[in-house]
Motif scaffolding. Sequence first.
Motif, PDB file in Angstrom:
ATOM      1  N   UNK B  14       0.836  -1.206   0.000  1.00  0.00           N
ATOM      2  CA  UNK B  14       0.000   0.000   0.000  1.00  0.00           C
ATOM      3  C   UNK B  14       0.870   1.255   0.000  1.00  0.00           C
ATOM      4  N   UNK B  15       0.581   2.152  -0.952  1.00  0.00           N
ATOM      5  CA  UNK B  15       1.370   3.391  -1.035  1.00  0.00           C
ATOM      6  C   UNK B  15       0.430   4.600  -1.048  1.00  0.00           C
ATOM      7  N   UNK B  16       0.906   5.663  -0.430  1.00  0.00           N
ATOM      8  CA  UNK B  16       0.160   6.913  -0.509  1.00  0.00           C
ATOM      9  C   UNK B  16       1.157   8.040  -0.744  1.00  0.00           C
ATOM     10  N   UNK B  17       0.960   8.717  -1.855  1.00  0.00           N
ATOM     11  CA  UNK B  17       1.881   9.801  -2.201  1.00  0.00           C
ATOM     12  C   UNK B  17       1.071  11.094  -2.291  1.00  0.00           C
ATOM     13  N   UNK B  18       1.522  12.133  -1.612  1.00  0.00           N
ATOM     14  CA  UNK B  18       0.889  13.449  -1.706  1.00  0.00           C
ATOM     15  C   UNK B  18       1.710  14.328  -2.630  1.00  0.00           C
ATOM     16  N   UNK B  61     -11.493   6.880   4.733  1.00  0.00           N
ATOM     17  CA  UNK B  61     -11.612   8.326   4.568  1.00  0.00           C
ATOM     18  C   UNK B  61     -10.695   8.794   3.453  1.00  0.00           C
ATOM     19  N   UNK B  62      -9.720   7.965   3.124  1.00  0.00           N
ATOM     20  CA  UNK B  62      -8.747   8.316   2.100  1.00  0.00           C
ATOM     21  C   UNK B  62      -8.512   7.075   1.238  1.00  0.00           C
ATOM     22  N   UNK B  63      -7.950   7.292   0.062  1.00  0.00           N
ATOM     23  CA  UNK B  63      -7.695   6.156  -0.836  1.00  0.00           C
ATOM     24  C   UNK B  63      -6.194   6.015  -1.068  1.00  0.00           C
ATOM     25  N   UNK B  64      -5.716   4.796  -1.240  1.00  0.00           N
ATOM     26  CA  UNK B  64      -4.280   4.625  -1.502  1.00  0.00           C
ATOM     27  C   UNK B  64      -3.933   5.051  -2.935  1.00  0.00           C
ATOM     28  N   UNK B  65      -2.684   5.467  -3.121  1.00  0.00           N
ATOM     29  CA  UNK B  65      -2.230   5.810  -4.479  1.00  0.00           C
ATOM     30  C   UNK B  65      -1.944   4.530  -5.257  1.00  0.00           C
ATOM     31  N   UNK B  66      -1.434   3.548  -4.553  1.00  0.00           N
ATOM     32  CA  UNK B  66      -1.130   2.248  -5.164  1.00  0.00           C
ATOM     33  C   UNK B  66      -1.366   1.162  -4.146  1.00  0.00           C
ATOM     34  N   UNK B  71     -10.921  -5.299   2.694  1.00  0.00           N
ATOM     35  CA  UNK B  71     -11.623  -5.211   3.980  1.00  0.00           C
ATOM     36  C   UNK B  71     -12.775  -6.200   3.943  1.00  0.00           C
ATOM     37  N   UNK B  72     -12.693  -7.176   4.847  1.00  0.00           N
ATOM     38  CA  UNK B  72     -13.755  -8.174   4.923  1.00  0.00           C
ATOM     39  C   UNK B  72     -14.006  -8.816   3.564  1.00  0.00           C
ATOM     40  N   UNK B  73     -12.946  -9.024   2.790  1.00  0.00           N
ATOM     41  CA  UNK B  73     -13.046  -9.693   1.501  1.00  0.00           C
ATOM     42  C   UNK B  73     -13.383  -8.779   0.340  1.00  0.00           C
ATOM     43  N   UNK B  74     -13.527  -7.500   0.617  1.00  0.00           N
ATOM     44  CA  UNK B  74     -13.888  -6.558  -0.458  1.00  0.00           C
ATOM     45  C   UNK B  74     -12.701  -5.651  -0.763  1.00  0.00           C
ATOM     46  N   UNK B  75     -12.375  -5.546  -2.044  1.00  0.00           N
ATOM     47  CA  UNK B  75     -11.298  -4.626  -2.447  1.00  0.00           C
ATOM     48  C   UNK B  75     -11.841  -3.207  -2.382  1.00  0.00           C
ATOM     49  N   UNK B  76     -11.157  -2.357  -1.658  1.00  0.00           N
ATOM     50  CA  UNK B  76     -11.688  -1.027  -1.348  1.00  0.00           C
ATOM     51  C   UNK B  76     -11.236   0.038  -2.335  1.00  0.00           C
ATOM     52  N   UNK B  77     -10.032  -0.130  -2.889  1.00  0.00           N
ATOM     53  CA  UNK B  77      -9.393   1.005  -3.569  1.00  0.00           C
ATOM     54  C   UNK B  77     -10.156   1.547  -4.785  1.00  0.00           C
TER      55      UNK B  77
END
Lengths: 806, 254
Positions: B14-18, B61-66, B71-77
Amino acid sequence: MQPVFQEMRHALQKLRKDLGFTALAVLTLGLGLGATLYMFTFVKAYLLSSLPFPDAERIVHVEQVNTRRGDDGIAITQRDFVEFGRVQQSFVELAAFHIANVGLADDELPTRLAGAYISPSAFDAIQSGARMGRVLSPADAQPGAPPVIVIGNDIWRNRYNSDPQVLGKTIRVNGVPTSIVGVMPEGFEFPFNQSIWMPLQIDMTQPAGPDSPRLQVFGRLKPGVTLEQAAAEFANISKSLGEMYEENKNLTTVIKPFEDAYISKSARTVVGAMFAAVLFVLLIACANVANLILVRTAARQKEIAVRAALGANRWRIVTHVLTESVLLATLGALMAAFLAERGLDITNRALIAADKERPFWVDLSIDWKVLVFAAAAAILTGVIAGLVPALSATRTDVIQYLKDGAKDTGMSASKISRAMVIVEVGLSCILLVCSGLMIRSVVNLQNVDLGIDNTQMLTGRISLLETKYPDPASQLRFFENLVDRLEADPGVVAASAAWSYPGIDGRLTPYRTRAMAGAEPDDLPPTNYAGVMSNYLDVVGLKLVRGRWFDSRDRADSAPVAVIDQGFAERAFPNVDPIGQEILLGGRGNTNAQWLTIVGVSSRVLLDQANDPYHPAVFVPLSQAPSRFMTVAVRTVGEPINFAQRLRETVSALDPDTPVYWVRTLDDWIWVANFTPRLVSILFGIFALIALILSAVGVYGVLAYSVTQRTLEIGVRRAVGASGSRIINLIVGQGMLQLSLGLGVGLLLAMLFSRFLSSMLHGVSAFDPFTLGSVVVVLIAVGLFASLMPALRAIRVDPVKALRSE
Amino acid sequence: MKDEAQPLIRLTNLKKIYYTDEVETHALAGVNAEIARGEFVSIIGPSGCGKSTLLSILGLLDTPTEGRYMLNGTAIEDLSAAMRAKIRNREIGFIFQGFNLIGDLTVFDNVELPLTYRDGMSRAERKERVQASLERVGMSHRMKHYPAQLSGGQQQRVAVARALVGQPSILLADEPTGNLDSRNGDAVMKLLEQLHADGATICMVTHDQRFAVCAKRRIAMFDGQVVDEQALEELRANELRQPLSEQAAARSAV
């Protein structure tokens, strides 16, 4: 619906907790919506209402237009009505009427009522029947038929106590024993606000000249026939009539919806313009409340972030903010309905006091249509006021706010607020300009110089019964006797009778001098003229500047003479002595007219209503132009209105069957004539004042919020040495920038908008520089005042505290 | 049906870039982690290490960049904002450092708030759940009070009740004791431990070692990456010895 109810419950809780905000927002929206509801009632009454008859849109009015002179709304001669009826194919029924004040006498005191002589086919055309008895029949209109009358519901109820035996009762109508044959349903006052109806008898022996009796013609279009098709057919008939008759030359026909004949285009334009004006007030109110909510929402960004974190999607957040604004607008609408109802009540009473009659289908009261509009306006207003804050709320940076509560509530909110203030100032500017123009116009009207001494004068109208006074000599005798009796009264300085008086009424006719021998009748200039008694000068205080006034030499059988006013002399005889010159009154087809020799010149006089434009005036001796319809005027020793009862008693003592009506002082006539422009100016003044206050609050609110937001910046500026005046300049400069932008846009739009009022303006241009300059000064003064308070607060910012709190 | 054997949360690279103008900040630089059902995990690390960013992404509340977040078997991104709001409401209970109660609402209304964003729940059921939730944190006697009428500790217990009321899959607590004195802090931690004992899954961000040890497992973070606790201590020690310019150079190279 459940989420909406939940949001409503929460919103109500919040509004209850913040009563200051709630009261301010409700008051603001209440004023905006109140003005809008008030004016919408006018729009509903004057622009959206139609005759209360089946398929009313098919009932149309027929009138003539002189294409050469540009005169419109010309009533139709009896001969032309018969010709139209004989040839036309467009109407199921073509009918006609002429309205008249009718003397009605029975067991009670004689009275005059608004009545109509109406062709029996009219009742078929409007598809209306009697509630009791019958309507008029074709047999009633035949020559020699027994006189009959149909009465209105109000008279039946009030004068005859709803007596079911009233049918067949004989009463005297204009002195003629007449039998009541029917009672019309409640609310029926066709064609305008009439309460009695008599058969219209067409007398084809009457010559069809300019002074021949004229009729208002209307009809019901056949199914499938459009207004345009009917107009084309009547244009062809008019063309044929023009070829057949000299007096029909240059006349064509116009067919329009019946309502349009009674509600003038200029009245519609003014109502439309005023409705637009109140929409401006509503927009300003919306902008102000939007700003209030925006500031409040900015302060609640953290709460909105929490809601988002707990699962509220964008729609729920928008609903949350909008619910609050719609609730505020709903509360505002309740207040608005109350304010509008009060305003309309006052207006209706003022209209009655000013004798301003309006068509019976024009109802200035709050009904279901207004309430539906109010509900729709409240919801729309709530959405408009809440939309910008709601959308702004969805852009909240949730993470940032949950973390530490951001201090900067977003530049976008501030920018929107500033933009809204610019719009507010612009709209206020338009309203102020319109208000200023109307006030200047009314002041001009009120100060209009009639050319006479209009103080201490009481007037009353008298219509003699044709049956009792059938010839000119008897008519003249009645008025001479009346004037003698009045002048014998110690309370009277002088008395007179005349067709009309300056400030009351005018009678316009074309005139010709010998020099205009070759002029086409339709190219002749107009003049006002009146038949007057010899003591007219003493009563009105008119000055004779040349020649002589009328005296005993001017009899019915002597040479016809006239006195002109100076305005007439300047226009008709600029280079010659008018005394001894001759004039001819009347236009095309006026074959009986005689040349009148001018024997005198009076001072310039406005022989018309106070709000009418000046036309030259011509007086003729009453002995040579008697009439059954006259106005008596008395110059009194004391307060003129106190003589009203004595005037009635004197007329009644002379003839108990002849009532005197329209008893008013000349000042009251001027007041009544100026009533409509005064009402418009008062309303514009109120709307402009509301707009100005709301805009000032808007400028103040945005600057005050800005000062709060810029506390740190102000602290830093103070810390690095900015003086108090520099800080004041900073804040006031921001306010003045917004004001200047709003003022620039507003002035441009005001010059476009004020053109719609030009028909109401008197002696002032729609681009009056004084008004425009005054508006600029007022707005700058108000803007400075509104900016100064936040600026003074800004210089009280303690730099140490401001920097520490950061 | 969700696979109960699968971890509740699985993060893969998981990556998050601002991005701000020309500067790229790698808040998360390839995080791999799992949280099983019923676990009590604490995320520790120095300021700016990415703890809060990770918690924001875990809380949707936020989404990953990559990278991938299950979560509970569901892909969130790749979910829409509306869908994320819906899942957030059902699956996640937030406990914030600053409590974040809404001042204009009563204790009852505050706790009820997440349920009002849920479709098809009757008022009676909401009331029952709110009462149960408040009883669980010992605040049922203050239902009609407003937040301003409560102490900090009481406010945080109400916030816990609000987090619990939707029966979420996981409680995300961001420095839950940060605004409390030690006595109230201890009480809140005891409450979380009790909830965990009753089967709740809890993920807590804290920099307070005293409370971090209450969790059964700790995820240590440094410069946007998950490191083991020993490595974290060494990195911290190195950092103290390095000049500031070198620290900055080392960080920009991540």
